[in-house]
Design a protein around this motif. Structure first.
Motif, PDB file in Angstrom:
ATOM      1  N   TYR A  62      46.275  56.394  27.831  1.00 54.79           N
ATOM      2  CA  TYR A  62      46.573  57.186  29.026  1.00 54.79           C
ATOM      3  C   TYR A  62      45.620  58.370  29.140  1.00 54.79           C
ATOM      4  CZ  TYR A  62      49.503  59.391  32.611  1.00 54.79           C
ATOM      5  OH  TYR A  62      49.969  59.937  33.779  1.00 54.79           O
ATOM      6  N   LEU A  63      45.406  59.062  28.027  1.00 52.81           N
ATOM      7  CA  LEU A  63      44.462  60.186  28.027  1.00 52.81           C
ATOM      8  C   LEU A  63      43.042  59.702  28.318  1.00 52.81           C
ATOM      9  CD1 LEU A  63      45.801  62.266  25.019  1.00 52.81           C
ATOM     10  CD2 LEU A  63      45.457  63.148  27.336  1.00 52.81           C
ATOM     11  N   GLY A  64      42.681  58.551  27.783  1.00 54.77           N
ATOM     12  CA  GLY A  64      41.372  57.982  28.067  1.00 54.77           C
ATOM     13  C   GLY A  64      41.175  57.755  29.554  1.00 54.77           C
ATOM     14  N   TYR A 120      39.224  58.429  23.055  1.00 56.42           N
ATOM     15  CA  TYR A 120      40.634  58.039  23.154  1.00 56.42           C
ATOM     16  C   TYR A 120      40.785  56.520  23.266  1.00 56.42           C
ATOM     17  CZ  TYR A 120      42.471  62.789  23.467  1.00 56.42           C
ATOM     18  OH  TYR A 120      42.845  64.087  23.187  1.00 56.42           O
ATOM     19  N   PHE A 121      39.904  55.899  24.045  1.00 55.08           N
ATOM     20  CA  PHE A 121      39.956  54.432  24.139  1.00 55.08           C
ATOM     21  C   PHE A 121      39.708  53.790  22.769  1.00 55.08           C
ATOM     22  CE2 PHE A 121      38.639  54.445  28.898  1.00 55.08           C
ATOM     23  CZ  PHE A 121      39.969  54.500  29.281  1.00 55.08           C
ATOM     24  N   GLU A 122      38.750  54.343  22.023  1.00 52.86           N
ATOM     25  CA  GLU A 122      38.446  53.785  20.698  1.00 52.86           C
ATOM     26  C   GLU A 122      39.641  53.901  19.753  1.00 52.86           C
ATOM     27  OE1 GLU A 122      33.590  54.411  20.447  1.00 52.86           O
ATOM     28  OE2 GLU A 122      34.921  56.008  19.758  1.00 52.86           O
ATOM     29  N   SER A 123      40.315  55.043  19.816  1.00 53.04           N
ATOM     30  CA  SER A 123      41.496  55.219  18.961  1.00 53.04           C
ATOM     31  C   SER A 123      42.579  54.204  19.309  1.00 53.04           C
ATOM     32  CB  SER A 123      42.048  56.646  19.113  1.00 53.04           C
ATOM     33  OG  SER A 123      41.109  57.603  18.654  1.00 53.04           O
ATOM     34  N   GLN A 153      40.716  48.216  24.834  1.00 50.59           N
ATOM     35  CA  GLN A 153      39.615  47.329  24.447  1.00 50.59           C
ATOM     36  C   GLN A 153      38.851  46.872  25.687  1.00 50.59           C
ATOM     37  OE1 GLN A 153      41.997  44.449  22.412  1.00 50.59           O
ATOM     38  NE2 GLN A 153      41.757  45.410  20.402  1.00 50.59           N
ATOM     39  N   HIS A 154      39.594  46.482  26.716  1.00 51.78           N
ATOM     40  CA  HIS A 154      38.941  46.044  27.951  1.00 51.78           C
ATOM     41  C   HIS A 154      38.113  47.161  28.565  1.00 51.78           C
ATOM     42  CE1 HIS A 154      38.895  45.852  32.409  1.00 51.78           C
ATOM     43  NE2 HIS A 154      38.310  44.712  32.131  1.00 51.78           N
ATOM     44  N   ASN A 155      38.683  48.374  28.616  1.00 48.94           N
ATOM     45  CA  ASN A 155      37.965  49.479  29.239  1.00 48.94           C
ATOM     46  C   ASN A 155      36.710  49.854  28.464  1.00 48.94           C
ATOM     47  OD1 ASN A 155      39.939  49.455  31.156  1.00 48.94           O
ATOM     48  ND2 ASN A 155      40.606  51.551  30.865  1.00 48.94           N
ATOM     49  N   LEU A 156      36.759  49.735  27.149  1.00 47.33           N
ATOM     50  CA  LEU A 156      35.545  49.961  26.364  1.00 47.33           C
ATOM     51  C   LEU A 156      34.495  48.905  26.700  1.00 47.33           C
ATOM     52  CD1 LEU A 156      37.045  50.961  22.903  1.00 47.33           C
ATOM     53  CD2 LEU A 156      35.521  52.369  24.299  1.00 47.33           C
ATOM     54  N   GLY A 157      34.948  47.693  26.919  1.00 47.22           N
ATOM     55  CA  GLY A 157      34.026  46.644  27.346  1.00 47.22           C
ATOM     56  C   GLY A 157      33.330  47.004  28.642  1.00 47.22           C
ATOM     57  N   VAL A 158      34.106  47.531  29.586  1.00 43.89           N
ATOM     58  CA  VAL A 158      33.540  47.939  30.873  1.00 43.89           C
ATOM     59  C   VAL A 158      32.553  49.091  30.689  1.00 43.89           C
ATOM     60  CG1 VAL A 158      34.076  48.962  33.129  1.00 43.89           C
ATOM     61  CG2 VAL A 158      35.547  47.163  32.189  1.00 43.89           C
TER      62      VAL A 158
END
Length: 289
Positions: free
Chosen positions: A34-36, A55-58, A68-73
């Protein structure tokens, strides 16, 4: 979240961040995600791609598929990081293994276009099918195109094409609506039905699809399945022309050059021909010679 959204209380971003960061520090992956999202979009906070990524990585390390998906993007598009298609694929695959439909679709696109991977059409189709089964409209539309054209490693199947387009169109997917209109207008795999084609074109037009605007304009100019109405034709051509649709611009040029249902206006004709010619429309270029 309550303080962020003002749900039953006055919105207070500072209190929201305090509570969210406290939960994130305790390892709550949903809060980390959510913070990410807040920092990625600048939602109540200053946009900060670096914080968003952390935050996404954590959250991703704990198996949060959305993170994981958002990091991919992020790695696919190079949002705040150096573009890295290998990392993008890794994160999409991690999310896809958890049946994340959008990650499955995005993996399909990587293999379709050969971005960071060897082009692999069977894998593309497999990922699209997995996403489509979960209702992903983009995957459904892309499968529809594959079956419509009989390309990309599949045998043409117009019934499947129509079925996938219909599934996507029910979710207001504009390209699916436009493609269904084409099938019904031409009687391609379905019984020709101009009224149904018009309905789908109008749905696509409501979402600003320039091709649908142009095709409706042609229907009204020619009186094909509708009463001839040059004013409506001009309206739709102008809407498409604002999106630099070259055939619409050319058609406007012809209307004003010939005085077709309007007063002849050579200046307007030249203007529209020039605009179409800039889009490399051969007919417009010929008319300017």
């Amino acid at each position: 979240v309550i303080y962020h959204k003002g749900m039953g209380v006055e919105s207070d971003i500072d209190k929201a961040i305090l509570h969210l960061e406290s939960a994130a520090e305790k390892g709550d992956s949903i809060t980390q995600y959510y913070l990410g999202m807040m920092y990625f979009h600048g939602d109540g906070v200053t946009k900060d791609f670096n914080k968003s990524k952390l935050y996404f990585e954590s959250a991703a390390e704990q198996g949060n598929a959305d993170a994981q998906h958002n990091l991919g993007v992020i790695y696919r598009d190079g949002d705040g990081v150096e573009k890295d298609l290998n990392k993008a694929r890794f994160y999409f695959e991690s999310a896809a293994e958890q049946k994340h439909a959008t990650a499955q679709y995005n993996l399909g696109m990587l293999y379709l276009n050969g971005h960071g991977v060897a082009k692999d059409l069977p894998k593309t189709k497999s990922y699209f099918e997995s996403a489509a089964e979960q209702g992903n409209a983009n995957a459904q539309c892309n499968l529809g195109v594959m079956y419509l054209k009989g390309e990309e490693g599949v045998t043409q199947d117009l019934n499947k094409a129509r079925s996938y387009f219909e599934s996507a169109a029910e979710q207001k997917h504009v390209t699916a609506q436009y493609n269904l209109a084409g099938m019904y207008f031409n009687g391609n795999g379905v019984e020709k039905n101009i009224d149904t084609a018009k309905i789908y074109l109008e749905l696509a037009v409501k979402q600003g699809h320039s091709g649908a605007q142009y095709n409706l304009g042609m229907m009204y100019r020619e009186g094909n399945g509708v009463k001839n109405d040059v004013r409506k034709a001009i309206h739709y051509f102008e809407s498409a022309g604002k999106q630099e649709h070259s055939n619409a611009l050319y058609s406007l040029g012809v209307i004003y050059r010939d005085g077709f249902g309007v007063k002849k206006d050579i200046r307007k004709a030249i203007h529209y021909f020039e605009s179409a010619a800039e889009q490399r429309n051969a007919d417009a270029q010929h008319n300017l010679e």
